[in-house]
Scaffold this active site. Sequence first.
Site, PDB file in Angstrom:
ATOM      1  N   ARG A  52     -11.727  -5.417   8.536  1.00  0.00           N
ATOM      2  CA  ARG A  52     -10.956  -6.093   9.585  1.00  0.00           C
ATOM      3  C   ARG A  52     -10.998  -5.319  10.889  1.00  0.00           C
ATOM      4  O   ARG A  52     -11.064  -5.889  11.968  1.00  0.00           O
ATOM      5  CB  ARG A  52      -9.512  -6.268   9.110  1.00  0.00           C
ATOM      6  CG  ARG A  52      -9.406  -7.334   8.068  1.00  0.00           C
ATOM      7  CD  ARG A  52      -8.056  -7.314   7.415  1.00  0.00           C
ATOM      8  NE  ARG A  52      -8.017  -6.379   6.296  1.00  0.00           N
ATOM      9  CZ  ARG A  52      -7.154  -6.467   5.283  1.00  0.00           C
ATOM     10  NH1 ARG A  52      -6.257  -7.441   5.287  1.00  0.00           N
ATOM     11  NH2 ARG A  52      -7.158  -5.601   4.310  1.00  0.00           N
TER      12      ARG A  52
ATOM     13  N   CYS B 206      -6.941  -1.081   9.409  1.00  0.00           N
ATOM     14  CA  CYS B 206      -6.548  -1.995   8.345  1.00  0.00           C
ATOM     15  C   CYS B 206      -6.297  -1.098   7.153  1.00  0.00           C
ATOM     16  O   CYS B 206      -5.473  -0.202   7.252  1.00  0.00           O
ATOM     17  CB  CYS B 206      -7.611  -3.048   8.094  1.00  0.00           C
ATOM     18  SG  CYS B 206      -9.294  -2.410   8.037  1.00  0.00           S
ATOM     19  N   SER B 207      -6.993  -1.263   6.049  1.00  0.00           N
ATOM     20  CA  SER B 207      -6.822  -0.323   4.952  1.00  0.00           C
ATOM     21  C   SER B 207      -7.793   0.834   5.112  1.00  0.00           C
ATOM     22  O   SER B 207      -7.391   1.953   5.416  1.00  0.00           O
ATOM     23  CB  SER B 207      -7.037  -1.024   3.613  1.00  0.00           C
ATOM     24  OG  SER B 207      -6.013  -1.976   3.421  1.00  0.00           O
ATOM     25  N   ASP B 208      -9.051   0.549   4.972  1.00  0.00           N
ATOM     26  CA  ASP B 208     -10.037   1.607   5.110  1.00  0.00           C
ATOM     27  C   ASP B 208     -10.653   1.650   6.505  1.00  0.00           C
ATOM     28  O   ASP B 208     -11.402   2.556   6.832  1.00  0.00           O
ATOM     29  CB  ASP B 208     -11.146   1.429   4.063  1.00  0.00           C
ATOM     30  CG  ASP B 208     -10.624   1.735   2.662  1.00  0.00           C
ATOM     31  OD1 ASP B 208      -9.910   2.748   2.518  1.00  0.00           O
ATOM     32  OD2 ASP B 208     -10.912   0.958   1.739  1.00  0.00           O
TER      33      ASP B 208
ATOM     34  N   ASN C  86       0.801  -1.205   0.000  1.00  0.00           N
ATOM     35  CA  ASN C  86       0.000   0.000   0.000  1.00  0.00           C
ATOM     36  C   ASN C  86       0.844   1.269   0.000  1.00  0.00           C
ATOM     37  O   ASN C  86       0.374   2.329  -0.401  1.00  0.00           O
ATOM     38  CB  ASN C  86      -0.917   0.002   1.233  1.00  0.00           C
ATOM     39  CG  ASN C  86      -2.300  -0.486   0.883  1.00  0.00           C
ATOM     40  OD1 ASN C  86      -2.964   0.067   0.025  1.00  0.00           O
ATOM     41  ND2 ASN C  86      -2.720  -1.546   1.547  1.00  0.00           N
TER      42      ASN C  86
END
Lengths: 660, 775
Positions: A344, A338-340, A250
């Site tokens: 998770r 997590c990412s957004d 990322n």
Amino acid sequence: MEHIRTPKVENVRLVDRVSPKKAALGTLYLTATHVIFVENSPDTRKETWILHSQISTIEKQATTATGCPLLIRCKNFQIIQLIIPQERDCHDVYISLIRLARPVKYEELYCFSFNPMLDKEEREQGWVLIDLSEEYKRMGLPNHYWQLSDVNRDYRVCDSYPTELYVPRSATAHIIVGSSKFRSRRRFPVLSYYYKDNHASICRSSQPLSGFSARCLEDEQMLQAIRKANPGSDFVYVVDTRPKLNAMANRAAGKGYENEDNYSNIKFQFIGIENIHVMRNSLQKMLEVCELKSPSMSDFLWGLENSGWLRHIKAIMDAGIFIAKAVSEEGVSVLVHCSDGWDRTAQVCSVASLLLDPHYRTLKGFMVLIEKDWISFGHKFNHRYGNLDGDPKEISPVIDQFIECVWQLMEQFPCAFEFNERFLIHIQHHIYSCQFGNFLCNSQKERRELKIQERTYSLWAHLWKNRADYLNPLFRADHSQTQGTLHLPTAPCNFMYKFWSGMYNRFEKGMQPRQSVTDYLMAVKEETQQLEEELEALEERLEKIQKVQLNCTKVKSKQSEPSKHSGFSTSDNSIANTPQDYSGNMKSFPSRSPSQGDEDSALILTQDNLKSSDPDLSANSDQESGVEDLSCRSPSGGEHAPSEDSGKDRDSDEAVFLTA
Amino acid sequence: MFSLKPPRPTFRSYLLPPPQTDDKINSEPKIKKLEPVLLPGEIVVNEVNFVRKCIATDTSQYDLWGKLICSNFKISFITDDPMPLQKFHYRNLLLGEHDVPLTCIEQIVTVNDHKRKQKVLGPNQKLKFNPTELIIYCKDFRIVRFRFDESGPESAKKVCLAIAHYSQPTDLQLLFAFEYVGKKYHNSANKINGIPSGDGGGGGGNGAGGGSSQKTPLFETYSDWDREIKRTGASGWRVCSINEGYMISTCLPEYFVVPSSLADQDLKIFSHSFVGRRMPLWCWSHSNGSALVRMALIKDALQQRKIDQRICNAITKSHPQRSDVYKSDLDKTLPNIQEVQAAFVKLKQLCVNEPFEETEEKWLSSLENTRWLEYIRAFLKHSAELVYMLESKHLSVVLQEEEGRDLSCCVASLVQVMLDPYFRTIIGFQSLIQKEWVMAGYQFLDRCNHLKRSEKESPLFLLFLDATWQLLEQHPAAFEFSETYLAVLYDSTRISLFGTFLFNSPHQRVKQSTEFAISKNIQLGDEKGLKFPSVWDWSLQFTAKDRTLFHNPFYIGKSTPCVHNGSMKSFKRTKKNYSSTLRGMPSALKNGIISDQELLPRRNSLILKPKPDPPQQTNSQNSDMEQYFREWFSKPVNLHGVILPRVSGTHIKLWKLCYFRWVPEAQISLGGSITAFHKLSLLADEVDVLSRVLRQQRSGPLEACYGELGQSRMYFRASGPHDTDTSGTPEFLSSSFPFSPVGNLCRRSILGTPLSKFLSGAKIWLSTETLANED
């Protein structure tokens, strides 16, 4: 309705999954909301209803001599195989269902036509049953360290967050806005759970836009503010729930993870939970195992292992346990992302909260937990569960995994949860059913725009109304086990996690225990309660009769001394004196002291009364032992049956059916 | 090493000086307590002082100090130190907390850290180094470790050698039971028939329950078999006594049951044609007249057809409907004993030996690789198929096996457990084991490998207990006993005090014990051999209170009038509409989610069942059988009728209490199914108390009923009438309860070599942990 090419097909066969040679003949109906199969067999007329929104895939298989098979796989793991005699009909049904199963507008969803016959007031009450501001109050907020921020009023900062957010007092609007600009989709760090006992907290956010070297002073200050809000600890854990490789990848896209050197006093930690695509495939593989007819040990165990499903469940649990331990044992606050920060992160925060706080292990608390960590924080229900036609790559069983984590915990701690397995299964069902408005859309903002609360009903109210069905009979709120943190080993081994056949094989006949112990206990419990109520009513009646008869009995008893005695001695041998004994044993029984009223006449009356209501009573009870006693001992006559159980509910069903 | 230990003043005084000084011991009063508790006939062979018992794998801080003793019965570690970390101890009256019966020892490994040597000790072997450590691998999956850093090197060595010698005896008569029972006979020489009645030797023993005076039929006598025939209502079968005095076969019981139409004379002639002269033995009869029979192969090829025909005809004649006989060749359908053994060895390695990090990712496939669950499944599946033959097809079933004394024991027992609720009670289950295992000549001596020189070891009996556990797991309310009972029963096969699981056949007991009696000058009188204590005399091992853990709180006693047209009577009150129970599914749910109530079973017991599907005409037997199973599973279970197992891979589980009880990683504190067991026990006990109250005449005050707590069949009891709400989950409950992993699974070291490698003979072997502690 315009999508239904053919509303009715006759002579359709519903194939029995266990023995394919057997199939029930019947008629298939397509309605605006359901596929309905009605068996021809006159004594059963069994109906099978499938909501369009539950349909996951439809498969038209090669035509055979008997007809054209149609395989429907549902999101609640039901599999329906139909054989339609005419190829043309089959095609029509297929084309209709393809369209019906993938609505393009929210208005097409079932919840907008579903009407449980509640008036406006009841509906509104239903929506306020679960109140998040109450929940933050319960946590002890606002307090010296945390405050309610209005920075996201009208979703100005982040459109996937709710308007009401708790942030550290020292985090100014400037810091928040600055930090939000440095986070994916502007999901800045906010409070998810506050642990009263030691001021530690669980916060959540999305990944920072750190790339390879970018920094953001406000974001650093934000984390500092979170640390300061926990005076007991001089650092904060930052938990990135992605595998390290994913997080690093990322960075190339200008995102990534916190650099420990830039943030003072953080400890950074990866916990590798795989992304939604891996999870989707994993579930797919596991469902293939579930579809095996009678799997051998090796089919089952290898299939289960190769699906990786339980390994993923374990990863989520491990993350939850890590956070719960950090908060409760180390007293350190944790920032999770997590990412957004909506998949998770939601899983992990809610598992950790569940471990930490017994409130979330109650019926209402669990609803609150889902409302808080999932619904309010913008878990993309619409995308993940494919409510509206959309990108199939967005679909993933994220909340299913959380629900399974809860089940795994229930298996390990059978007495720690107020609710039972059925509760989880029904919640899972309704996440996909779109029968209630709760899980619509991708964010609070969208839901408000759609005026969900004015146009649909709340699942929580529905579950709460039927809570008797969802209670775990082993749960006692006052027991030590149901209080405080659940004590798990730091990272329970793989063998602690089991296949949840009650969920994934729930439509397989003969797969489920026929006589679930829980059900059995609940039945016993319920019967006991009924009996207690009945007893109470009887005693009340008795008292009334007593009052009326008191005077006359007093006169009579003097005259009929011998007969009174014989009455007394028979009562010695029978159990006519049951109510008295009971009242001594069970607190909940209204106690009658022996001196109350005229003792002798009261006894005789009691005996008569019991005899009339239950002829078997004295005959049975002496030989009985065991749990069943509770239920055996109850009067079986029909005259005491509560009359409230009319066909009311059924009516409402039919109403919907008709409008459809 | 010693300095690492937290100071322990009581020991310091005698540990610092050289250990062998007697006067020091005298000056320390506490040391006198370190005496072993010995049973009659038990003698101390060797002992060593100042031994450390390791408790945790990764630290020595919890280690206990004491004396290690080897007797002719057990290894005993005697200590004054309290057991650390342990909240509960399930006490066996025959064994101390740290004791290991010699027959439970699997392997003895001695280690010398300094010389970096290790050796697996066989009998009569020499040890060229002084051991610093002794590791005992037990057959019940425990690993116990002792360290000799402070003990006299020579005494340590001697004890190790003694343990190796005595745990691997060369002769059956050296097993402790002989010494024990011999002593008993001598002590009671003046009593009639040698042994006081009711004292172990009686064999029957009390049931597990406190008040129960029922005895387990041992099937040693004519009358036990006769009663069994009557109990099952078998007609056309008779007790046959041609083997009295073991005149026909040494691996058959003296009395057994045969078709009435076969005369003794015929049987005598036929017997010569059977392997081991094991002619057909009746096991059990269904109420429909179908019988379960087991027999060995007919080795005489010429006679085979003829004899086979005669036997089958006779069995058919004994069937009231003259139904056919269904023959099941177990050797062809089931795994053989070597395969079962291999699976068990792998299972043990998986559950115990290998550190879990290694198997972590591959747990499920590793479990599958052992084949253990697949074998359990195979036995259950085959047994269920035979149930179908007996119950639905009304056929008599003959189990055929080469010798008819291995797989047959397991299958015959499982079929009966499924078919006959009597065998799901404690007494019934015990009588079943007597009937189909002990008397039928299951070779416990060889299969349990008590003498440790047999290539014939195979855990078929455990497989049976495991399969029973699967049934118990699937039908918890159908069994009177708990899984603790099954686990403890398994452990009892490792205690060489009992005669029950010691011999290859009843004849061997008689022969060996008669020889022994003669050599010891014991008068046997009329008795056939010595009467060894029976495992079924549970009072020898557990207190009445502890025995209540055998009782399953789910169990619904037979006396409850509950069988009524296939549904439970007490739940037949479906006419009475309970507000929330009978509405079926909540209204909204009904609309779409669960169109068929059956799909999501809820409160089955109260919901009126849909009629079973009408039977369909199909030709092949397989689909008939499938139909039978389907139908059975679609009806509510009659707990006092047939129970069938679900045998798809999804349903066969690992028996964690048995295999994982010593594994610290597997322990869930305050969790596991025991917490539910606890709650249910309280409920069941409350119900018991209330029934007693009801039954009691008005004369006694209520308190008296609670005073009779001694009568409770539950281990966990509801508290008195006025504070039923105070019973929280006891602190000591964990998923291993009543067992405790503390000190019972001392894998050598996390840093050390995995045992699998070690056992396969890796030479370079060193515990870094131990050396690190060594200063």
